[in-house]
Design a protein around this motif. Sequence first.
Motif, PDB file in Angstrom:
ATOM      1  N   THR A  50       0.837  -1.202   0.000  1.00 41.29           N
ATOM      2  CA  THR A  50       0.000   0.000   0.000  1.00 41.29           C
ATOM      3  C   THR A  50       0.868   1.246   0.000  1.00 41.29           C
ATOM      4  O   THR A  50       1.619   1.476   0.964  1.00 41.29           O
ATOM      5  N   PRO A  51       0.804   2.090  -1.030  1.00 36.12           N
ATOM      6  CA  PRO A  51       1.660   3.286  -1.079  1.00 36.12           C
ATOM      7  C   PRO A  51       1.450   4.231   0.097  1.00 36.12           C
ATOM      8  O   PRO A  51       2.388   4.909   0.525  1.00 36.12           O
ATOM      9  N   ALA A  52       0.244   4.286   0.628  1.00 34.33           N
ATOM     10  CA  ALA A  52      -0.019   5.219   1.718  1.00 34.33           C
ATOM     11  C   ALA A  52       0.654   4.791   3.012  1.00 34.33           C
ATOM     12  O   ALA A  52       0.913   5.627   3.889  1.00 34.33           O
ATOM     13  N   GLU A  53       0.936   3.481   3.169  1.00 40.09           N
ATOM     14  CA  GLU A  53       1.478   2.972   4.422  1.00 40.09           C
ATOM     15  C   GLU A  53       2.887   2.405   4.284  1.00 40.09           C
ATOM     16  O   GLU A  53       3.573   2.215   5.286  1.00 40.09           O
ATOM     17  N   CYS A  54       3.309   2.097   3.069  1.00 40.56           N
ATOM     18  CA  CYS A  54       4.599   1.447   2.836  1.00 40.56           C
ATOM     19  C   CYS A  54       5.523   2.338   2.019  1.00 40.56           C
ATOM     20  O   CYS A  54       5.095   3.372   1.496  1.00 40.56           O
ATOM     21  N   ALA A  55       6.769   1.927   1.870  1.00 41.33           N
ATOM     22  CA  ALA A  55       7.771   2.754   1.196  1.00 41.33           C
ATOM     23  C   ALA A  55       8.578   1.909   0.220  1.00 41.33           C
ATOM     24  O   ALA A  55       8.622   0.680   0.290  1.00 41.33           O
ATOM     25  N   ILE A  56       9.267   2.608  -0.687  1.00 40.80           N
ATOM     26  CA  ILE A  56      10.112   1.962  -1.695  1.00 40.80           C
ATOM     27  C   ILE A  56      11.458   1.623  -1.073  1.00 40.80           C
ATOM     28  O   ILE A  56      12.058   2.428  -0.359  1.00 40.80           O
ATOM     29  N   PRO A 126       0.007  -0.724 -12.348  1.00 44.32           N
ATOM     30  CA  PRO A 126      -0.642   0.084 -11.305  1.00 44.32           C
ATOM     31  C   PRO A 126       0.098   0.058  -9.974  1.00 44.32           C
ATOM     32  O   PRO A 126       0.111   1.046  -9.241  1.00 44.32           O
ATOM     33  N   PHE A 127       0.732  -1.079  -9.644  1.00 42.84           N
ATOM     34  CA  PHE A 127       1.484  -1.164  -8.382  1.00 42.84           C
ATOM     35  C   PHE A 127       2.700  -0.248  -8.416  1.00 42.84           C
ATOM     36  O   PHE A 127       2.868   0.624  -7.563  1.00 42.84           O
ATOM     37  N   ASP A 128       3.567  -0.409  -9.415  1.00 47.23           N
ATOM     38  CA  ASP A 128       4.814   0.362  -9.460  1.00 47.23           C
ATOM     39  C   ASP A 128       4.551   1.850  -9.684  1.00 47.23           C
ATOM     40  O   ASP A 128       5.132   2.700  -8.997  1.00 47.23           O
ATOM     41  N   VAL A 129       3.695   2.162 -10.633  1.00 47.87           N
ATOM     42  CA  VAL A 129       3.422   3.572 -10.917  1.00 47.87           C
ATOM     43  C   VAL A 129       2.689   4.215  -9.748  1.00 47.87           C
ATOM     44  O   VAL A 129       2.894   5.392  -9.437  1.00 47.87           O
ATOM     45  N   GLY A 130       1.847   3.450  -9.068  1.00 48.97           N
ATOM     46  CA  GLY A 130       1.162   3.991  -7.898  1.00 48.97           C
ATOM     47  C   GLY A 130       2.133   4.414  -6.817  1.00 48.97           C
ATOM     48  O   GLY A 130       1.983   5.475  -6.195  1.00 48.97           O
ATOM     49  N   PHE A 131       3.161   3.589  -6.543  1.00 47.62           N
ATOM     50  CA  PHE A 131       4.171   3.953  -5.545  1.00 47.62           C
ATOM     51  C   PHE A 131       4.967   5.180  -5.993  1.00 47.62           C
ATOM     52  O   PHE A 131       5.274   6.063  -5.188  1.00 47.62           O
ATOM     53  N   LEU A 132       5.308   5.247  -7.291  1.00 47.13           N
ATOM     54  CA  LEU A 132       6.072   6.397  -7.784  1.00 47.13           C
ATOM     55  C   LEU A 132       5.278   7.685  -7.690  1.00 47.13           C
ATOM     56  O   LEU A 132       5.797   8.741  -7.305  1.00 47.13           O
ATOM     57  N   LYS A 133       4.000   7.620  -8.033  1.00 44.23           N
ATOM     58  CA  LYS A 133       3.153   8.817  -7.933  1.00 44.23           C
ATOM     59  C   LYS A 133       2.998   9.261  -6.478  1.00 44.23           C
ATOM     60  O   LYS A 133       3.042  10.464  -6.178  1.00 44.23           O
ATOM     61  N   ALA A 134       2.832   8.287  -5.570  1.00 45.62           N
ATOM     62  CA  ALA A 134       2.700   8.632  -4.160  1.00 45.62           C
ATOM     63  C   ALA A 134       3.988   9.270  -3.636  1.00 45.62           C
ATOM     64  O   ALA A 134       3.949  10.244  -2.867  1.00 45.62           O
ATOM     65  N   ALA A 135       5.131   8.754  -4.075  1.00 47.52           N
ATOM     66  CA  ALA A 135       6.404   9.336  -3.657  1.00 47.52           C
ATOM     67  C   ALA A 135       6.570  10.748  -4.198  1.00 47.52           C
ATOM     68  O   ALA A 135       7.062  11.641  -3.500  1.00 47.52           O
ATOM     69  N   ALA A 136       6.147  10.952  -5.440  1.00 45.01           N
ATOM     70  CA  ALA A 136       6.229  12.296  -6.018  1.00 45.01           C
ATOM     71  C   ALA A 136       5.353  13.271  -5.244  1.00 45.01           C
ATOM     72  O   ALA A 136       5.751  14.420  -4.990  1.00 45.01           O
ATOM     73  N   ALA A 137       4.169  12.834  -4.861  1.00 49.12           N
ATOM     74  CA  ALA A 137       3.272  13.706  -4.107  1.00 49.12           C
ATOM     75  C   ALA A 137       3.864  14.055  -2.741  1.00 49.12           C
ATOM     76  O   ALA A 137       3.783  15.203  -2.287  1.00 49.12           O
ATOM     77  N   ARG A 138       4.473  13.064  -2.062  1.00 49.57           N
ATOM     78  CA  ARG A 138       5.038  13.318  -0.739  1.00 49.57           C
ATOM     79  C   ARG A 138       6.248  14.240  -0.793  1.00 49.57           C
ATOM     80  O   ARG A 138       6.482  15.032   0.105  1.00 49.57           O
ATOM     81  N   THR A 139       7.021  14.146  -1.867  1.00 46.98           N
ATOM     82  CA  THR A 139       8.253  14.945  -1.963  1.00 46.98           C
ATOM     83  C   THR A 139       8.056  16.261  -2.695  1.00 46.98           C
ATOM     84  O   THR A 139       9.025  17.002  -2.894  1.00 46.98           O
ATOM     85  N   GLY A 140       6.828  16.532  -3.141  1.00 48.28           N
ATOM     86  CA  GLY A 140       6.553  17.811  -3.793  1.00 48.28           C
ATOM     87  C   GLY A 140       6.966  17.888  -5.240  1.00 48.28           C
ATOM     88  O   GLY A 140       7.161  18.992  -5.774  1.00 48.28           O
ATOM     89  N   HIS A 141       7.113  16.751  -5.909  1.00 47.24           N
ATOM     90  CA  HIS A 141       7.467  16.746  -7.330  1.00 47.24           C
ATOM     91  C   HIS A 141       6.221  16.522  -8.179  1.00 47.24           C
ATOM     92  O   HIS A 141       5.382  15.670  -7.851  1.00 47.24           O
ATOM     93  N   ALA A 142       6.109  17.257  -9.250  1.00 48.28           N
ATOM     94  CA  ALA A 142       4.981  17.079 -10.166  1.00 48.28           C
ATOM     95  C   ALA A 142       5.182  15.803 -10.971  1.00 48.28           C
ATOM     96  O   ALA A 142       6.280  15.556 -11.499  1.00 48.28           O
ATOM     97  N   TRP A 143       4.151  14.981 -11.042  1.00 45.34           N
ATOM     98  CA  TRP A 143       4.255  13.760 -11.835  1.00 45.34           C
ATOM     99  C   TRP A 143       4.227  14.124 -13.313  1.00 45.34           C
ATOM    100  O   TRP A 143       3.312  14.832 -13.769  1.00 45.34           O
ATOM    101  N   PRO A 144       5.197  13.681 -14.120  1.00 39.35           N
ATOM    102  CA  PRO A 144       5.294  14.141 -15.515  1.00 39.35           C
ATOM    103  C   PRO A 144       4.209  13.607 -16.438  1.00 39.35           C
ATOM    104  O   PRO A 144       4.063  14.102 -17.558  1.00 39.35           O
TER     105      PRO A 144
END
Length: 637
Positions: A50-56, A126-144
């Motif tokens: 789960t991207p909201a609870e787990c990390a890369i 959906p799993f991999d891209v979901g984690f990347l999008k969540a990381a971008a949101a947390r770090t303040g980066h715009a998803w391209p």
Amino acid sequence: MSSVRRLRPVWADATPDPAGRPVQLSLDELGTPLAEVTFVVVDLETTGGTPAECAITEIGAVKVRGGEVLGEFQTLVDPGGPVPAFIQVLTGITTTMLIGAPPIEEVLPSFLEFSRGTVLVAHNAPFDVGFLKAAAARTGHAWPGNKVVDTVRLARRVVTRDEAPNHKLSTLANLFHATVTPNHRALSDARATVDVLHALLSRLAPLGITHLEDLATATDPVPEDVRRKRTLADGLPDGPGVYLFRGPGDEVLYVGTSTTSLRQRVRSYFTSAEKRGRMIEMVRVAQRVDPIPCATPLEARVRELRLIAAHSPRYNRRSRFPERMPWVRLTSEPYPRLSVVREVKAGDGATYIGPFSSAATAQLAVEALHETFPIRQCTRKLPLVAAPGASACVLVEMGKCGAPCTGHQGPGAYAEVVDRVRHAMVADAAPVVEAHADRIAWLVAQERFEEAATVRDRLGGFLRGASRAQRFAPLATCAELVAARRSDDGGWELVLVRFGRLAGTARVDRRTDPRPAIATLQSTGEQVEPGVAPATAAHPEETDLILAWLGKPGVRLVAVDVPWACPVRSAEGLGDPATAVAALVRPRLAPDDGAPVVRLPGAGTERELDIAEARPVTLELDDARVIPFSIRPPRTA
């Protein structure tokens, strides 16, 4: 963090080009061939699902194009906490291994730069891209917003249960004899996914999926016989134009247009983007597609209209019979009257507005004029001198007619009424709008909302017809008009119009002087015979297209042989019925904040309506403004 290595492509029909770069021979030159697409195949290892609870914990990626590996990206990532025991067993990545690894805040910018402008590929994307999008949101980066391809979905399209029991990465890697065995480490799994991707593309090619545009819909449920016909788009140009689907007997089944790319538009008929049943039926019947390249988008739209009118294709639903579009005529006779006719006649001295989309709409316009002015409504031609013993109809008692049929109203008095009607038709529609505004307000005060909606529709019919005639009239008498507009690439779109018909169009690039092209356009353009104003020499919809183009920002008039203008208080200037009513009815009382809401059928906004003898109410019409109205008794002519 990154490296470059070579990979022998596993596409079945891959072979090197003269430069030594592997390509796939089954790809053609249309669209964006898959051999020219840069993919970044990515795989992640994480602390959970789960991207909201787990990390890369690890990112591995391979950049590949045409079977050649352009680069690789691999790094461990500090998740900010311990790695669960079962994840350590599954991946071999322990908490100790991640001590000193960079956090995602440092890793993500590098990965986004590595994948910039590419198509992302992942197994269960959906799993991999979901984690990347969540990381971008947390770090303040715009998803391209990279395009994404999921190899699981592709595998479900071409790998049957007889070949493999499931579509796991390890199963597919074994099926396709991948050069790398997946082992739940990010880079190894990404390398294995590259081999699986190439094998899947080889299987998809015989199904007509050979371009990036095809790949976007490769997993859509498109009937096999429809998808196989996408070869009909082979060879079509990548530019604006018109296309004709032809049937077994060379008959034209359908005419369509594209203002950007003929190829892409035609290919869309063979994907799930096309959901119209009649179009799927048409594709099944079609045997070939004929393209007609055009210089400009305007030319493409105009050619489409003309070809529809010429061929009457059975799968087109646009207007194919311009001669059936009616007009409203104010006749020229001793006592003129209003009627609905099919054509504008030369030299009859009549006044016309239109054309209308239907006879019913034209009749609404006639009723609007009858409601506003006491012009006779009988259909017979009246003599200048009334016949002895003639009797008047009930309209006289209602104040709707002056009874010229009995001699109670002479030619001079009746001519004054006719002049007011003609002026409203060709110059100033305000009297019609004011009369209908009063009538709407009165009906709403009586809570007769259905009738008020009918009055609104009647006014709308009149304004649309009068507006069209007032816009058409200048072009109908203009022997030649030349206009230019800057194109997106800095060049010029050039348009030649004669009597409201497109007589020629051209395009020059930004490095070319447009003046010689304009001179050539004027000398070689189509010779057009004038129509009968306000009717132009073209299909009414063609003239509408030309007027819309001329009204675009940045259009410059290069040459025009007559003044081109519309009346200041024209129907065109008044706009839609609701706006016209709001602008011309003067308020008497300030709106009451506690006013009840009254909905006028078929509309959708609020306007404040002040009822002098009762209480304020809110009349909902066509926009979100709140405008005060005053109720007055309906005016009599």
